[in-house]
Write a protein that holds these residues in place. Sequence first.
Motif, mmCIF file in Angstrom:
data_model
loop_
_atom_site.group_PDB
_atom_site.id
_atom_site.type_symbol
_atom_site.label_atom_id
_atom_site.label_comp_id
_atom_site.label_asym_id
_atom_site.label_seq_id
_atom_site.Cartn_x
_atom_site.Cartn_y
_atom_site.Cartn_z
ATOM 1 N N UNK A 131 0.752 -1.192 0.086
ATOM 2 C CA UNK A 131 0.076 -0.005 -0.152
ATOM 3 C C UNK A 131 0.940 1.302 0.077
ATOM 4 N N UNK A 132 2.165 1.065 0.384
ATOM 5 C CA UNK A 132 2.891 2.483 0.678
ATOM 6 C C UNK A 132 4.099 2.439 -0.228
ATOM 7 N N UNK A 133 4.215 1.312 -0.930
ATOM 8 C CA UNK A 133 5.474 1.118 -1.782
ATOM 9 C C UNK A 133 6.759 0.709 -0.948
ATOM 10 N N UNK A 134 7.770 0.625 -1.982
ATOM 11 C CA UNK A 134 8.948 -0.150 -1.420
ATOM 12 C C UNK A 134 9.778 0.515 -0.375
ATOM 13 N N UNK A 135 10.023 1.585 -0.608
ATOM 14 C CA UNK A 135 10.830 2.497 0.364
ATOM 15 C C UNK A 135 10.303 2.510 1.594
ATOM 16 N N UNK A 311 -14.315 -3.646 -4.484
ATOM 17 C CA UNK A 311 -13.427 -4.529 -3.810
ATOM 18 C C UNK A 311 -12.022 -4.152 -4.148
ATOM 19 N N UNK A 312 -11.643 -3.780 -5.237
ATOM 20 C CA UNK A 312 -10.153 -3.545 -5.485
ATOM 21 C C UNK A 312 -9.753 -2.201 -5.064
ATOM 22 N N UNK A 313 -10.797 -1.031 -5.080
ATOM 23 C CA UNK A 313 -10.192 0.231 -4.691
ATOM 24 C C UNK A 313 -10.171 0.102 -2.925
ATOM 25 N N UNK A 314 -10.945 -0.994 -2.359
ATOM 26 C CA UNK A 314 -11.138 -1.068 -1.078
ATOM 27 C C UNK A 314 -9.961 -1.762 -0.410
ATOM 28 N N UNK A 315 -9.537 -2.808 -0.994
ATOM 29 C CA UNK A 315 -8.700 -3.671 -0.607
ATOM 30 C C UNK A 315 -7.342 -4.080 -1.150
ATOM 31 N N UNK A 316 -7.365 -3.776 -2.459
ATOM 32 C CA UNK A 316 -6.212 -4.184 -3.287
ATOM 33 C C UNK A 316 -5.212 -3.302 -3.131
ATOM 34 N N UNK A 317 -3.987 -3.736 -3.647
ATOM 35 C CA UNK A 317 -2.620 -2.856 -3.187
ATOM 36 C C UNK A 317 -2.512 -2.001 -4.452
ATOM 37 N N UNK A 318 -1.449 -1.218 -4.433
ATOM 38 C CA UNK A 318 -1.301 -0.123 -5.398
ATOM 39 C C UNK A 318 -1.227 -0.700 -6.771
ATOM 40 N N UNK A 319 -0.570 -1.856 -6.842
ATOM 41 C CA UNK A 319 -0.528 -2.467 -8.278
ATOM 42 C C UNK A 319 -1.811 -2.827 -9.046
#
Lengths: 413, 774
Positions: A131-135, A311-319
């Motif tokens: 959700x927040x990226x790799x860094x 579903x995707x917007x609520x629980x899916x990750x960034x990708x």
Amino acid sequence: QNLRLSSHVLSDFGTDGLSIANDNGSFSTSWLRNLSDASSSWHSSSTKPRKLITNDFDNFHFHAQPSPIPTSVLQLAGSAYLMRATAWEHYGSAPMVRMNTLVYATCFADAASSSELSLAYVKLIEQLAVFKGYSAAFCALKLAEEKFPSSTNSQIHLLKMQLLHERALHRGHLRIAQQICDEFGVLSSSVSGVDIELKTEASLRRARTLLAAKQFSQAAAVANSLFTTCYKYNMQVENASVLLLLAEIHRKSDNAVLGLPYALASQSFCKSFNLDLLEASATLTLAELWLALGSNHAKRALSLVYQSLPMILGHGGLELRARSQIVLAKCHLTDPEFSVSEDPCAVLDPLNQAAEDLQVLEYHEMAAEVYYLKAMTYNHLGKEYEREEAAARFKEHVTALENPRDEEDSLVY
Amino acid sequence: NLSLFPPVRPPKKTSPKKPPTKQQAAMAEEQMEEASSSAAASGTPFQLQFDKPIPFQIKLAEWNPEKDLLAMVTDDSKVLLHRFNWQRLWTISPGKCITSICWSPDGKIVALGTEDGFVLLHDVENGKMLRSIKSHDVAIICLNWAEDEPLSRTDKEDLLSYEDRTTRFFPPAPVMPRIGGLNSGDTGLADENEEAIQAFSSASCQRFNILCTGDKDGCICFSIFGIFPIGKININKVPIHVQSSGKRTSYRLQDVSISKQVSLSRNLHQLVLLCSGKLINTDNLSLSNDLSVGVHCLHLDTSIFSNRKNELHQVSQQASSIQDLVEVVRASISMMSKQWSNAMNLFHEKFSALPSLLTAHGMESSSEDEFMSLLFGTHTSPALHQFLVSSLGEAGLKRIAKTIESAGRELRIVVSEHLQPAVEIISFRLAELRGLARWRSRFQNIGLDEKLMDGVTERVGMLVVQVERFSRVAATVLYLFQNFLSWVLKCVKILLSEPTDQVPSTNSELVVIFLKFLLDKDPIKQLLETDQIFEWDIDTAKHVEHLVVFGGFTDTKFLERSLAKQFSELEESLKEAFLMPFTTVSSQIHCQGLLPLYPVTSSDALSSTSTPASIAFYKDKDSQHNASSYSSTDYICFKIPDGSLNLRNFVAVIKDFCNSCSTSNTPSLSGFLLHIPVEYECVDLSLYKDNQVVLLLSGKSSSENAGRSWMVMLQTENLSFSQFSRTFPANYYNLQELEALELQLDTDYGKVRSVPHPLSTPLAVSASRGVACI
């Protein structure tokens, strides 16, 4: 149901045979600990301006008295939360995963065993990566490694490799990705039937690496053998995700018709096991497949995307989110009845959002696609300045993808 | 020129006795036949079903839209529900003055509006109150509950249908904890009530419907399912723009009082209401004159409800059940606090005898010291001996132990059956709502805000931590109490030289802990109070700050708060988050048009609210069903008060007001006036299905027809509507332009039946069942 009942273990403590007289000296230890802290803290707490209340039985307060509840009961109560978090990972509710893990890490950290606590941290870091990226994830991973030295803790080590692999795939550093895949393969025991989970993970990752390298037939072969294994060992969740991967492989190799049955099978698998998030991404893949079949299926694809979006917007990750936005925009663009000039927002809004998400993720391939679509849209609208800008960004990402200059960076974090 | 049925012969009375006094109102139910039925041929329109005397004056009456049930409100604000066969199902007295009534579209709930601004929702089955919602400050004059027509659903919307996943992953939602918990004997009543609430939340949320409530001061509130407030509009503040000869003028209504009628069209697209008030020109205040005080017809554009119904439905479905669960949490916390403080009061009351005994014996030690020395076997002071053996005694001790044990059991039950599941479902539902909030293109324009939802999700996570902390503290404290009390019991037995083998073994270390930390402190109570700030150590602070890097709660101060405080913070942020849709939707309801109907002098402005009027929407027959929407025509029917517009005894019928507002180039506004014969007056009127008007005419007391009344049904299609122009603002009231028709009770344009009683309001007709009650 059982998980819910397990949370009663704490509240029911003391009502029936659960109470065990424990005279193992743990009380004396905590008394002593408190004694040493007490003198210094009296001083500091008296100078505090606010009137604070001490709750002597609060586990967040260090004067707290030793609790009569044995550690084993606390561990049991705590692992219920970890189990719940894992269950929600499958059922698809990201905030519930985070919340349950946090409750565990906050309330049960004192009683938890190191392997369970590290599992909680692994879950939190996974969430961060998605959700927040790799860094952010690697930053947290460093702290976790200090806490649990990776030599002794395989979970943290495994997580590190997973994150590195994902990042290498996204950045297009395929050689590194392949290298990590090989390391994965070494981790598991060579005896068949042992370390199944590790083995499936390794071959799943290998298939994905091959897919990224456009070795479609090899990727399909790996995925097919993986499916047989999963089927043999009754690994339903993996079954569904392997089917989805197969659909993906066929889509990328321009065999949309072949991909359809796999996507449908994966979808119905997910439905029967309540794997909602995976189902949503299967639906999204299905939409992509329909879209690949031609512009006259755009309407059907669009409705599939709409179906999966909450579903995707609520629980899916960034990708996943970025992917769904791209598909949404593509559906509009391929629909012959849709005209960009009438409703440019319908295309540009999702694309902008996707670009935002992919920036965080450093996913060059998809980012390039987004900027390509954006440039095309601006071209239609006659906005040349914006078009040039998007085109420049497109080129940036394509070059980054094709010339992985700093490939060695991928192992550094 | 109008002809009506020939006068019909007097109806056969099924009930032989006439009401003996004036106080007794006669209720008659009549079957209204279909317009072209054989009844007309046989000469008896409206078949009389019942003619029953009843001992009260009826103020309001409304038919259930689905079943043959009639709800009535008496003058002393009792609510009665009768079946068609006049069997009474239930009577309730809500204890408040009821000013309006309506049924939910599915006929399962009756909504009552009270004089002090409450909306009460009652179950049709047993009359139990399901909800009581305070949405207004003054009397609620009118209620209208409209449901989205299933016909307007299309394939596209079906695909957009949204599944509420909660039922798949969670057991039925917890209900409010009851006083007495499991050990209460009379489960019957409370259980039914709970089931009703349960059924209410699950069944009534299937279809999208909106309840409009209008109050005396001109406020209209909208609530989805009747429980989730979604909009509010104050007619006094709504700008009314009028286009006249290319010029746009702004008007405003002042001192608005909504009349009995508000009607939301069935496609939820438009709202028509009648209100009285003073129309003032906001551009030029001097232009208003006496004439501007009158009854006006307003058309509000509520297309936000129909355009965004899927989104609103989803949000309100989640949000209303979150609100229910928040109530469960609140009730749980207050109940635990009550139960525990009761138990603690008893404990402290009994044990406070010890310090006074100690002083009486001239000793300076504290009770803690005395118990300590008893524990370590040094000696039993006479004071402690006296306290244990005589003032406390074995029976007293057992009573305390039992009280604390049952309080502890209550606490456990409330935590595990109500508090924990409720908080868990709240957090799941909030997570779903947050997902919806991310779909900006669909949900941002109904005000679902992503940031606010994130904040609420964060708060609910902290609440879960607090609940966990509370349950752990409670478990510890209860265990220590149990341990201590059995130790004291053992001591008492020893002092009395009784055998102690019945007493469970105790841990003396825990007794010490109890004496040091629990004898005069109450950690459970601390967590249940909102004004406490807790101290916490540096290690924990570090740990929590450490967790922030891993995506933990960014507000690291949450451990300072108590459970109750955390809950009130959650409530605040929930309120803020749900206020956004409310204000956003409210701001999108506009006034589309205004039609001044007739002037009123200020003296009879008050009575104008009781002037009979009826508004209804009918689906256009010729409108083709093009999936997305269908058009409907509004009919407004009202009595013109005597003297106004220099007319006496007139009833006006107007149609197509809404369409004339929205499309100004095709003036379709039309209507007619109907002159009632002088010897009768119109008591009440109502629109009936397919454009018919039902009138109740009562003989004037002065004429020879006193005591004789008529019920008339007119087919408006047979009457000539004449168009009239909206020349406002040049000319305020132009109803006189309409063709005036003479109503004759002996001609053939509708159906007429004489009623042998003097009539009064209300007239209740039911379009779905074809019955009327007078």
